[in-house]
Design an enzyme around this catalytic site. Structure first.
Site, PDB file in Angstrom:
ATOM      1  N   LEU A  21      48.685  20.230   1.631  1.00  0.00           N
ATOM      2  CA  LEU A  21      47.284  20.421   2.029  1.00  0.00           C
ATOM      3  C   LEU A  21      47.028  19.880   3.435  1.00  0.00           C
ATOM      4  CD1 LEU A  21      45.150  19.308  -1.055  1.00  0.00           C
ATOM      5  CD2 LEU A  21      45.440  21.600  -0.142  1.00  0.00           C
ATOM      6  N   SER A  22      47.997  19.165   3.986  1.00  0.00           N
ATOM      7  CA  SER A  22      47.765  18.465   5.256  1.00  0.00           C
ATOM      8  C   SER A  22      47.354  19.394   6.399  1.00  0.00           C
ATOM      9  CB  SER A  22      48.998  17.644   5.638  1.00  0.00           C
ATOM     10  OG  SER A  22      49.126  16.581   4.736  1.00  0.00           O
ATOM     11  N   LYS A  71      61.288  10.597   4.453  1.00  0.00           N
ATOM     12  CA  LYS A  71      60.578   9.379   4.884  1.00  0.00           C
ATOM     13  C   LYS A  71      61.514   8.210   5.221  1.00  0.00           C
ATOM     14  CE  LYS A  71      56.233  10.293   2.564  1.00  0.00           C
ATOM     15  NZ  LYS A  71      55.265   9.888   1.566  1.00  0.00           N
ATOM     16  N   ASN A  92      55.851   7.567   7.259  1.00  0.00           N
ATOM     17  CA  ASN A  92      55.191   8.857   6.997  1.00  0.00           C
ATOM     18  C   ASN A  92      54.413   9.370   8.205  1.00  0.00           C
ATOM     19  OD1 ASN A  92      52.881   7.227   6.926  1.00  0.00           O
ATOM     20  ND2 ASN A  92      51.902   8.538   5.410  1.00  0.00           N
ATOM     21  N   ASP A 107      50.715   5.392   4.024  1.00  0.00           N
ATOM     22  CA  ASP A 107      50.543   5.702   2.588  1.00  0.00           C
ATOM     23  C   ASP A 107      49.932   4.526   1.820  1.00  0.00           C
ATOM     24  OD1 ASP A 107      51.454   8.302   2.436  1.00  0.00           O
ATOM     25  OD2 ASP A 107      53.542   7.727   2.061  1.00  0.00           O
ATOM     26  N   GLY A 133      60.441   5.541  -5.285  1.00  0.00           N
ATOM     27  CA  GLY A 133      60.757   6.280  -4.059  1.00  0.00           C
ATOM     28  C   GLY A 133      59.920   5.789  -2.892  1.00  0.00           C
ATOM     29  N   ALA A 135      56.885   6.655  -1.693  1.00  0.00           N
ATOM     30  CA  ALA A 135      55.473   6.340  -1.941  1.00  0.00           C
ATOM     31  C   ALA A 135      55.366   5.031  -2.731  1.00  0.00           C
ATOM     32  CB  ALA A 135      54.802   7.479  -2.704  1.00  0.00           C
ATOM     33  N   ARG A 156      63.208   6.310 -13.325  1.00  0.00           N
ATOM     34  CA  ARG A 156      64.249   7.073 -14.035  1.00  0.00           C
ATOM     35  C   ARG A 156      65.625   6.499 -13.717  1.00  0.00           C
ATOM     36  NH1 ARG A 156      64.813  13.233 -12.194  1.00  0.00           N
ATOM     37  NH2 ARG A 156      65.117  12.164 -10.202  1.00  0.00           N
ATOM     38  N   GLY A 247      45.214  11.667  -6.613  1.00  0.00           N
ATOM     39  CA  GLY A 247      45.822  11.365  -5.320  1.00  0.00           C
ATOM     40  C   GLY A 247      45.059  11.869  -4.096  1.00  0.00           C
TER      41      GLY A 247
END
Ligand code: NAP
Length: 284
Positions: A21-22, A71, A92, A107, A133, A135, A156, A247
């Site tokens: 969407l950026s 990133k 980022n 972020d 990760g 974020a 995970r 988010g």
């Protein structure tokens, strides 16, 4: 949009980028604030990140955002790292200044601001972060900066959670930092749960990062996914009486911070979010 030879270039690198969407968010803001900038998205394969950065310098880009999966890799090619980006270990946002590349991470600030705007105080709270990760790294650093007293990470790949905890221990002391497994995730009752994994993101909207999570009324649950606006995980949290936050706020928060880094202009948060959403309706 009135593009001229003076129009300044900024953009995004990721792989893939087609659902971002950026570009719409940034270009709408540039129009609203009369900034002569254009924001473009580039799908860059991991092996080509260095070449893309060289091209940005040659083409006179003012800066660019970095998304999955670049990133961490992008840091290899930068001339300078902002202190917070160095602690987070992921970038980022990059500013191009006098031919040099300076890396930032907006972020974590975007995330924490989204909570502060709702009057949520993090000091002495217990937090659970799902994922380890890029974020998650930014969010964990900011949670600790805000004074969270216990931070649990479930991922995970367990080794990655352990590695992140070891990394955080180097910068923050006097905090209980631990990883959880699928088996013992129900043993902690956090005040705040944050999903930083892409599980539940469109098109796999029926999936959840943890099946049968025991939500308790009053918990604050954030899913940093914004497509869909309400993930299955967030819906379950809301139905269980939790405060459920998606988010979008973080997306807007990190974008307005990036614009400030590139242009020095402070964009109003409410004006920015109003570009994306009106009531329950998604505008873009
Ligand atoms: P990343 O660095 O690739 O990390 C992804 C994390 O999710 C890793 O911990 C990974 O676990 C886990 N994961 C991935 N697929 C999984 C699966 N199928 N099952 C369980 N765990 C899985 O990505 P990132 O940059 O942190 O971004 C993660 C998500 O946050 C994306 O959806 C991104 O769009 C979103 N995001 C949103 C904003 C915002 O402004 N709202 C900002 C940044 C990111 P392993 O270690 O096991 O691989």
């Amino acid at each position: 949009m009135n593009i001229s030879p003076n129009t300044k270039l900024v953009g995004l690198i990721g792989h893939p980028v087609e659902h971002s969407l950026s570009p719409k968010l940034h270009n709408s803001l540039y129009k609203k604030y009369n900034l002569d900038y254009v924001y473009l998205a580039f799908d860059i394969a991991p092996d080509d990140v260095g070449k893309a950065l060289e091209a940005f310098k040659v083409l006179g880009f003012k800066g660019f955002n970095v998304t999955i999966p670049h990133k961490e890799r992008v840091m290899w090619f930068l001339d300078w790292l902002d202190t917070e980006a160095a602690i987070i270990g992921a970038v980022n946002t990059v500013k191009v200044e006098n031919g040099k590349l300076i890396g930032y991470n907006t972020d974590g600030m975007g995330f924490v601001d989204s909570l502060k705007r709702r009057g949520i105080a993090l000091k002495d709270t217990v937090a659970l972060v799902l994922g380890a990760g890029g974020a998650a790294r930014a969010i964990c650093v900011y949670l600790l900066k805000e004074g969270v007293k216990e931070l649990y990470i479930y991922n995970r790949t367990r080794e990655r959670a352990i590695e992140l905890i070891k990394h955080l221990e180097r910068f923050f002391s006097g905090v209980c930092l631990n990883y959880l497994t699928k088996e013992n995730i129900k043993e902690v009752q956090p005040d705040l749960v944050v999903n930083t994994t892409p599980v539940g993101m469109w098109p796999h909207t029926q999936l959840m990062p943890v099946e049968d999570y025991a939500f308790l009324p009053g918990m604050i649950v954030v899913d940093i996914i914004y497509n869909p606006i309400e993930t299955a995980f967030l819906r379950k949290a809301r139905q269980a009486g939790c405060m459920a936050i998606n988010g979008l706020d973080m997306l807007v928060g990190q974008a307005i911070k990036a614009i400030e880094i590139w242009t020095s202009l402070k964009v109003d948060y409410d004006e920015a979010i109003s570009i994306l959403i009106e009531g329950d309706k998604f505008l873009l």
